[in-house]
Design an enzyme around this catalytic site. Structure first.
Site, mmCIF file in Angstrom:
data_model
loop_
_atom_site.group_PDB
_atom_site.id
_atom_site.type_symbol
_atom_site.label_atom_id
_atom_site.label_comp_id
_atom_site.label_asym_id
_atom_site.label_seq_id
_atom_site.Cartn_x
_atom_site.Cartn_y
_atom_site.Cartn_z
ATOM 1 N N TYR A 295 41.671 10.897 -71.059
ATOM 2 C CA TYR A 295 40.599 9.907 -71.005
ATOM 3 C C TYR A 295 40.177 9.488 -69.602
ATOM 4 O O TYR A 295 38.990 9.363 -69.323
ATOM 5 C CB TYR A 295 41.041 8.648 -71.780
ATOM 6 C CG TYR A 295 40.115 7.462 -71.640
ATOM 7 C CD1 TYR A 295 38.931 7.388 -72.375
ATOM 8 C CD2 TYR A 295 40.419 6.404 -70.779
ATOM 9 C CE1 TYR A 295 38.080 6.294 -72.257
ATOM 10 C CE2 TYR A 295 39.570 5.306 -70.654
ATOM 11 C CZ TYR A 295 38.407 5.257 -71.393
ATOM 12 O OH TYR A 295 37.562 4.189 -71.276
ATOM 13 N N CYS B 53 42.202 2.727 -60.408
ATOM 14 C CA CYS B 53 41.172 2.515 -59.399
ATOM 15 C C CYS B 53 40.749 3.846 -58.800
ATOM 16 O O CYS B 53 41.372 4.877 -59.028
ATOM 17 C CB CYS B 53 41.703 1.605 -58.296
ATOM 18 S SG CYS B 53 42.230 -0.018 -58.894
ATOM 19 N N SER C 76 33.382 9.574 -74.617
ATOM 20 C CA SER C 76 34.752 10.025 -74.370
ATOM 21 C C SER C 76 35.245 11.039 -75.386
ATOM 22 O O SER C 76 36.121 11.841 -75.087
ATOM 23 C CB SER C 76 35.693 8.819 -74.341
ATOM 24 O OG SER C 76 35.629 8.102 -75.560
ATOM 25 N N GLY D 44 46.777 2.857 -58.425
ATOM 26 C CA GLY D 44 48.097 2.906 -59.047
ATOM 27 C C GLY D 44 48.645 1.506 -59.240
ATOM 28 O O GLY D 44 47.918 0.517 -59.174
ATOM 29 N N ASP E 58 37.586 10.877 -81.534
ATOM 30 C CA ASP E 58 37.683 9.951 -80.405
ATOM 31 C C ASP E 58 38.947 10.284 -79.628
ATOM 32 O O ASP E 58 39.818 11.024 -80.102
ATOM 33 C CB ASP E 58 37.713 8.505 -80.907
ATOM 34 C CG ASP E 58 37.208 7.514 -79.865
ATOM 35 O OD1 ASP E 58 37.012 7.915 -78.700
ATOM 36 O OD2 ASP E 58 37.010 6.336 -80.212
#
Length: 523
Positions: A270, A23, A311, A125, A373
């Site tokens: 990422y 988050c 990404s 978390g 990737d």
């Protein structure tokens, strides 16, 4: 049925789910500023960390107001709504669910009563001792009849909010210093009462949290990119095990736990935005370096290096630089794929990933292509990409991945597929290559990935690659995303999100505890 979160209402690649982000949290103390709008733009910069719900709480010194809803930040808030959120303190949150379902009742910030007023809390978390905390809430306060838990909130955040009620006559700061040491797992909290902004980071520093300065105030955010968007300057990272408070008397800091070290390496791979800096290392530079090391470890003769947008782009640039093979864009991403609520026909559903990505046929036709990737989870996306590129005329398709094989679930704030669903759990690299249809497949080594972060190995968590969990885990029946949605959170069989095959056996539990002790000793 239309979803309220701005994403596709129907799965185009059934069974495929990439690593879901943690988050985003944001807090600001700034008299004279429009703190709700600062929070809005801060959350806008953190939207990549969670797209299920968003919320902002503000205080004018005497009253806290909260507005939250399901959806993206830009969908939840408009000018009129933000104008009602007045005050000089604000806490904001954008959510991806790691404990508790994706429903309105679980949106944040959470709101709760304290012995001296009210608390609004935002959390990034995942706590690993939620079952024990649930027991503690019932032991101290009985069955909740008011507050978030009574209203159906089933998150670990709601448990902490309930514990922040504290004892009669105890202020929130004192209560927090008593509660925080009892929390296990990963957490970055940003919270407030009517007059003070608070922030805390778990003792291992699993998730990032930074402190910034405005001309007339202070800011706390998950990533430095959220400081940049509102013109705040970076002061420093909030330390693992640190608790800070900001009010009219300034900023003060104290420790609730000794510092450990287990920063999530997947933030570099990422999760974090490429323009973010973590522990002094720019994420974009780390990803480019991962690409360079990937090229050195897994060279192949080819004509063109292309990324999987977006990404894979930094690592693809690094791969091209190191290998001397030209970099190009061979795939075009549809930027508005998440804005349709129309159910695809069966014909379109069979096209799957083409609604998200489409090949540039003239670029790839007849060429030996290297596709870079960041990770492979189930392999469905890579399988579809390889097939698409071959149909577009690629002579060869070589796949390169800038992280090692993911073989273990995360319990610290990333929602991977279960261990049984991870393609690398049961297959070797050559088997995976065959499964996705590539001419060759190469993963970066753990050593190469860690070296690219410029962080000492002992200060990073690599559990999703190694199965070595730096923070000990409870018994499997006291873990799980839907833990608090069971009738008996401490005694039921684990929900379907828990790896029934194997979370940790007793030998691995001891190994995890030994690893944690080693990390504490080295920190």
């Amino acid at each position: 049925m239309a979803r309220p979160d701005g994403r596709l209402s129907h799965d185009l690649l059934p069974g495929e789910k990439g690593p879901q982000d943690a988050c985003g949290v944001f807090g600001v103390w700034a008299p004279g500023e429009e703190v709700a709008k600062l929070s809005y733009f801060g959350l806008y910069a953190l939207q990549h960390r969670g797209q299920e719900s968003a919320g902002i709480a503000t205080s004018d010194g005497s009253r806290i107001n909260v507005y939250k809803d399901m959806g993206l930040v830009s969908q939840v808030f408009d000018e009129a709504t933000l104008n009602t959120l007045t005050g000089h303190i604000a806490v904001g949150h954008c959510r991806y669910s790691t404990t508790g379902a994706s429903v309105w009742a679980n949106a944040q910030p959470t709101l709760g009563a304290t012995s001296a007023g009210t608390v609004a809390l935002a959390h990034n978390g995942n706590l690993t001792n939620s079952a024990a905390l649930n027991d503690l809430v019932h032991e101290r306060y009985g069955t909740p009849r008011t507050g978030e838990l009574a209203q159906g909130n089933t998150t670990d955040t709601a448990l902490v909010t309930a514990l922040f009620q504290g004892r009669d006559g105890e202020d929130l700061e004192s209560t927090a210093m008593e509660v925080l040491p009892q929390l296990e797992g990963a957490f970055c909290f940003v919270f407030m009462d009517e007059g003070t902004l608070y922030a805390a980071r778990d003792r291992y520093g699993v998730r990032p949290l930074v402190l910034g300065r405005l001309q007339r105030g202070w800011v706390v955010a998950s990533e430095t990119s959220a400081l940049d968007i509102i013109g705040a300057s970076l002061v420093r990272e909030i330390e693992p095990g640190e608790f800070i408070a900001v009010d009219e008397n300034g900023l003060r800091s104290q420790r609730f736990a000794d510092r450990g070290a287990a920063g999530c390496v997947f933030e570099y791979v990422y999760l974090a935005r490429p323009d973010t800096t973590i522990a002094g290392r720019n994420v974009y530079a780390a990803r480019v370096e991962m690409g360079r090391r990937l090229a050195a470890e897994h060279p192949v003769e080819a004509d063109l290096v292309i990324p999987t947008p977006e990404s894979g782009t930094p690592a693809a640039i690094g791969y091209a630089e190191e290998s001397g093979i030209p970099f190009g864009n061979g795939l075009v991403k549809n930027a508005y794929v998440g804005r349709t609520f129309i159910q695809p026909s069966q014909t379109i559903r069979q096209l799957g990933i083409r609604l998200k990505l489409n090949p540039l046929r003239d670029v790839v036709r007849g060429k030996r292509i290297i596709v870079v990737d960041d990770s492979i989870v189930r392999g469905n996306t890579q399988r579809a990409l390889v097939s698409m590129l071959r149909e577009a005329g690629a002579a060869q398709v070589h796949v390169r991945i800038s992280s090692p094989p993911i073989t273990w679930p995360c319990f610290y704030g990333i929602d991977f597929a279960s261990r049984a669903e991870l393609i690398a759990t049961g297959l070797g690299v050559d088997d995976i290559r065959t499964s996705i249809g590539a001419d060759s497949l190469g993963y970066i080594s753990q050593e190469g990935m860690i070296a690219a972060t410029e962080q000492p190995r002992e200060r990073l968590c690599t559990a999703c690659f190694t199965g070595q969990y730096p923070i000990p885990l409870p018994a499997r029946d006291r873990l799980g995303k839907n833990l608090l949605e069971r009738e008996d959170p401490g005694g039921c069989e684990p929900g379907p999100d828990v790896d029934l095959e194997r979370v940790l056996n007793p030998a691995e539990q001891h190994a995890a505890e030994d690893a944690a002790a080693s990390l504490r000793a080295r920190a």
